[in-house]
Design a protein around this motif. Structure first.
Motif, PDB file in Angstrom:
ATOM      1  N   PRO A  19       0.809  -1.225   0.000  1.00 60.03           N
ATOM      2  CA  PRO A  19       0.000   0.000   0.000  1.00 60.03           C
ATOM      3  C   PRO A  19       0.843   1.278   0.000  1.00 60.03           C
ATOM      4  CG  PRO A  19      -0.906  -1.559   1.561  1.00 60.03           C
ATOM      5  CD  PRO A  19       0.383  -2.140   1.064  1.00 60.03           C
ATOM      6  N   GLU A  20       1.996   1.286   0.666  1.00 58.58           N
ATOM      7  CA  GLU A  20       2.820   2.497   0.695  1.00 58.58           C
ATOM      8  C   GLU A  20       3.535   2.735  -0.639  1.00 58.58           C
ATOM      9  OE1 GLU A  20       5.088  -0.925   2.488  1.00 58.58           O
ATOM     10  OE2 GLU A  20       3.177  -0.016   2.948  1.00 58.58           O
ATOM     11  N   GLN A  21       3.613   1.731  -1.508  1.00 55.90           N
ATOM     12  CA  GLN A  21       4.257   1.895  -2.814  1.00 55.90           C
ATOM     13  C   GLN A  21       3.251   2.154  -3.945  1.00 55.90           C
ATOM     14  OE1 GLN A  21       6.621  -1.599  -3.407  1.00 55.90           O
ATOM     15  NE2 GLN A  21       8.293  -0.835  -2.140  1.00 55.90           N
ATOM     16  N   ARG A  22       1.995   2.038  -3.672  1.00 59.49           N
ATOM     17  CA  ARG A  22       0.959   2.204  -4.692  1.00 59.49           C
ATOM     18  C   ARG A  22       1.029   3.600  -5.327  1.00 59.49           C
ATOM     19  NH1 ARG A  22      -4.311   0.638  -2.374  1.00 59.49           N
ATOM     20  NH2 ARG A  22      -3.321  -1.395  -2.508  1.00 59.49           N
ATOM     21  N   ARG A  23       1.270   4.602  -4.494  1.00 57.10           N
ATOM     22  CA  ARG A  23       1.350   5.975  -4.987  1.00 57.10           C
ATOM     23  C   ARG A  23       2.448   6.097  -6.047  1.00 57.10           C
ATOM     24  NH1 ARG A  23       3.253  10.308  -0.712  1.00 57.10           N
ATOM     25  NH2 ARG A  23       4.273   8.388  -0.115  1.00 57.10           N
ATOM     26  N   TRP A  24       3.612   5.456  -5.851  1.00 57.03           N
ATOM     27  CA  TRP A  24       4.714   5.532  -6.810  1.00 57.03           C
ATOM     28  C   TRP A  24       4.401   4.778  -8.093  1.00 57.03           C
ATOM     29  CZ3 TRP A  24       7.716   9.346  -6.251  1.00 57.03           C
ATOM     30  CH2 TRP A  24       8.000   9.848  -4.977  1.00 57.03           C
ATOM     31  N   TRP A  25       3.676   3.686  -7.983  1.00 57.63           N
ATOM     32  CA  TRP A  25       3.271   2.950  -9.186  1.00 57.63           C
ATOM     33  C   TRP A  25       2.318   3.795 -10.038  1.00 57.63           C
ATOM     34  CZ3 TRP A  25       5.023  -1.308 -11.452  1.00 57.63           C
ATOM     35  CH2 TRP A  25       5.872  -2.137 -10.713  1.00 57.63           C
ATOM     36  N   ILE A  26       1.386   4.490  -9.393  1.00 62.06           N
ATOM     37  CA  ILE A  26       0.452   5.360 -10.119  1.00 62.06           C
ATOM     38  C   ILE A  26       1.220   6.507 -10.762  1.00 62.06           C
ATOM     39  CG2 ILE A  26      -1.481   6.972  -9.846  1.00 62.06           C
ATOM     40  CD1 ILE A  26      -2.537   5.042  -7.658  1.00 62.06           C
ATOM     41  N   PHE A  27       2.112   7.142 -10.001  1.00 59.34           N
ATOM     42  CA  PHE A  27       2.921   8.244 -10.532  1.00 59.34           C
ATOM     43  C   PHE A  27       3.756   7.771 -11.723  1.00 59.34           C
ATOM     44  CE2 PHE A  27       6.996  10.496 -10.638  1.00 59.34           C
ATOM     45  CZ  PHE A  27       6.551  11.778 -10.891  1.00 59.34           C
ATOM     46  N   GLY A  28       4.413   6.619 -11.606  1.00 60.54           N
ATOM     47  CA  GLY A  28       5.239   6.073 -12.688  1.00 60.54           C
ATOM     48  C   GLY A  28       4.423   5.776 -13.934  1.00 60.54           C
ATOM     49  N   THR A  29       3.248   5.208 -13.754  1.00 64.91           N
ATOM     50  CA  THR A  29       2.368   4.890 -14.889  1.00 64.91           C
ATOM     51  C   THR A  29       1.940   6.160 -15.619  1.00 64.91           C
ATOM     52  OG1 THR A  29       1.565   2.923 -13.741  1.00 64.91           O
ATOM     53  CG2 THR A  29       0.216   3.757 -15.555  1.00 64.91           C
ATOM     54  N   ILE A  30       1.564   7.184 -14.864  1.00 63.98           N
ATOM     55  CA  ILE A  30       1.157   8.451 -15.479  1.00 63.98           C
ATOM     56  C   ILE A  30       2.340   9.100 -16.192  1.00 63.98           C
ATOM     57  CG2 ILE A  30       0.371  10.809 -14.974  1.00 63.98           C
ATOM     58  CD1 ILE A  30      -1.389   9.561 -12.752  1.00 63.98           C
ATOM     59  N   ALA A  31       3.527   9.093 -15.566  1.00 66.80           N
ATOM     60  CA  ALA A  31       4.713   9.708 -16.178  1.00 66.80           C
ATOM     61  C   ALA A  31       5.091   9.008 -17.476  1.00 66.80           C
ATOM     62  CB  ALA A  31       5.885   9.680 -15.198  1.00 66.80           C
ATOM     63  N   ILE A  32       5.059   7.686 -17.497  1.00 69.66           N
ATOM     64  CA  ILE A  32       5.391   6.938 -18.715  1.00 69.66           C
ATOM     65  C   ILE A  32       4.361   7.210 -19.808  1.00 69.66           C
ATOM     66  CG2 ILE A  32       5.506   4.608 -19.688  1.00 69.66           C
ATOM     67  CD1 ILE A  32       6.911   3.788 -17.059  1.00 69.66           C
ATOM     68  N   THR A  33       3.091   7.271 -19.450  1.00 69.63           N
ATOM     69  CA  THR A  33       2.040   7.554 -20.426  1.00 69.63           C
ATOM     70  C   THR A  33       2.237   8.944 -21.044  1.00 69.63           C
ATOM     71  OG1 THR A  33       0.488   6.141 -19.227  1.00 69.63           O
ATOM     72  CG2 THR A  33      -0.459   7.725 -20.776  1.00 69.63           C
ATOM     73  N   LEU A  34       2.535   9.939 -20.215  1.00 67.01           N
ATOM     74  CA  LEU A  34       2.780  11.284 -20.732  1.00 67.01           C
ATOM     75  C   LEU A  34       4.024  11.332 -21.619  1.00 67.01           C
ATOM     76  CD1 LEU A  34       1.933  13.531 -17.645  1.00 67.01           C
ATOM     77  CD2 LEU A  34       0.676  13.357 -19.801  1.00 67.01           C
ATOM     78  N   ALA A  35       5.086  10.634 -21.224  1.00 67.04           N
ATOM     79  CA  ALA A  35       6.312  10.615 -22.024  1.00 67.04           C
ATOM     80  C   ALA A  35       6.057   9.992 -23.394  1.00 67.04           C
ATOM     81  CB  ALA A  35       7.413   9.859 -21.289  1.00 67.04           C
ATOM     82  N   VAL A  36       5.296   8.927 -23.450  1.00 64.22           N
ATOM     83  CA  VAL A  36       4.968   8.289 -24.730  1.00 64.22           C
ATOM     84  C   VAL A  36       4.123   9.237 -25.587  1.00 64.22           C
ATOM     85  CG1 VAL A  36       3.648   6.411 -25.783  1.00 64.22           C
ATOM     86  CG2 VAL A  36       5.219   5.929 -23.910  1.00 64.22           C
ATOM     87  N   ALA A  37       3.150   9.915 -24.974  1.00 63.73           N
ATOM     88  CA  ALA A  37       2.293  10.841 -25.723  1.00 63.73           C
ATOM     89  C   ALA A  37       3.110  11.999 -26.307  1.00 63.73           C
ATOM     90  CB  ALA A  37       1.180  11.377 -24.830  1.00 63.73           C
ATOM     91  N   VAL A  38       4.016  12.566 -25.524  1.00 61.18           N
ATOM     92  CA  VAL A  38       4.855  13.668 -26.010  1.00 61.18           C
ATOM     93  C   VAL A  38       5.775  13.187 -27.129  1.00 61.18           C
ATOM     94  CG1 VAL A  38       6.738  15.227 -25.356  1.00 61.18           C
ATOM     95  CG2 VAL A  38       4.720  15.045 -23.911  1.00 61.18           C
ATOM     96  N   THR A  39       6.346  12.005 -26.986  1.00 60.73           N
ATOM     97  CA  THR A  39       7.227  11.451 -28.017  1.00 60.73           C
ATOM     98  C   THR A  39       6.472  11.247 -29.327  1.00 60.73           C
ATOM     99  OG1 THR A  39       8.556  10.362 -26.322  1.00 60.73           O
ATOM    100  CG2 THR A  39       8.768   9.540 -28.576  1.00 60.73           C
ATOM    101  N   VAL A  40       5.284  10.712 -29.265  1.00 62.83           N
ATOM    102  CA  VAL A  40       4.472  10.505 -30.468  1.00 62.83           C
ATOM    103  C   VAL A  40       4.126  11.852 -31.101  1.00 62.83           C
ATOM    104  CG1 VAL A  40       2.207   9.722 -31.286  1.00 62.83           C
ATOM    105  CG2 VAL A  40       3.573   8.265 -29.779  1.00 62.83           C
TER     106      VAL A  40
END
Length: 131
Positions: free
Chosen positions: A8-29
């Motif tokens: 549970p204490e790492q869930r926040r980082w998984w959500i943050f990482g998922t959002i950051a990767i999604t944004l990076a892919v969108a900007v790259t495209v």
């Protein structure tokens, strides 16, 4: 074997990482698509006419074949700008066109470049599209 759930204490980082990767892919495209469409240009050479004039040769690639405005720059040995000219190029029936334009300079130019090319608005006075 089931995949273990994050603590549970790492869930926040998984959500943050998922959002950051999604944004990076969108900007790259987005950058990839914008870089591959529109107007592009290629410097193809220069000829020094005299100490105050240089001819710039360049190709313009425009898939839409519309009128284009390009800014040309002449440079001194210390890379300072010694001449600049903005030229309106008419529409063409060809996707790629070669142009030779004279640029007046304040001293002898040793290099030239096309600084930018962009679509000329069709309602610009003095610009008549070629048929």
């Amino acid at each position: 074997m089931p995949i273990p759930r994050p603590a549970p204490e790492q869930r926040r980082w998984w959500i943050f990482g998922t959002i950051a990767i999604t944004l990076a892919v969108a900007v790259t495209v987005w950058f990839g698509i914008s870089a591959s469409s529109g107007i592009s240009w290629q410097d193809t050479g220069r000829t020094t006419v005299d100490d105050r004039t240089v001819q710039v040769r360049f190709d313009v690639i425009d898939p839409e074949n519309g009128p284009v405005t390009c800014t040309l720059v002449a440079l001194a040995p210390d890379k300072s700008t010694v001449g600049r000219r903005t030229v309106a190029l008419p529409a063409s029936r060809f996707e790629s066109t070669r142009h030779v334009v004279e640029v007046k300079t304040t001293q002898r130019a040793v290099a030239t470049t096309v600084e930018s090319c962009q679509r000329t608005p069709t309602d610009t006075p003095g610009v008549t599209p070629r048929s």
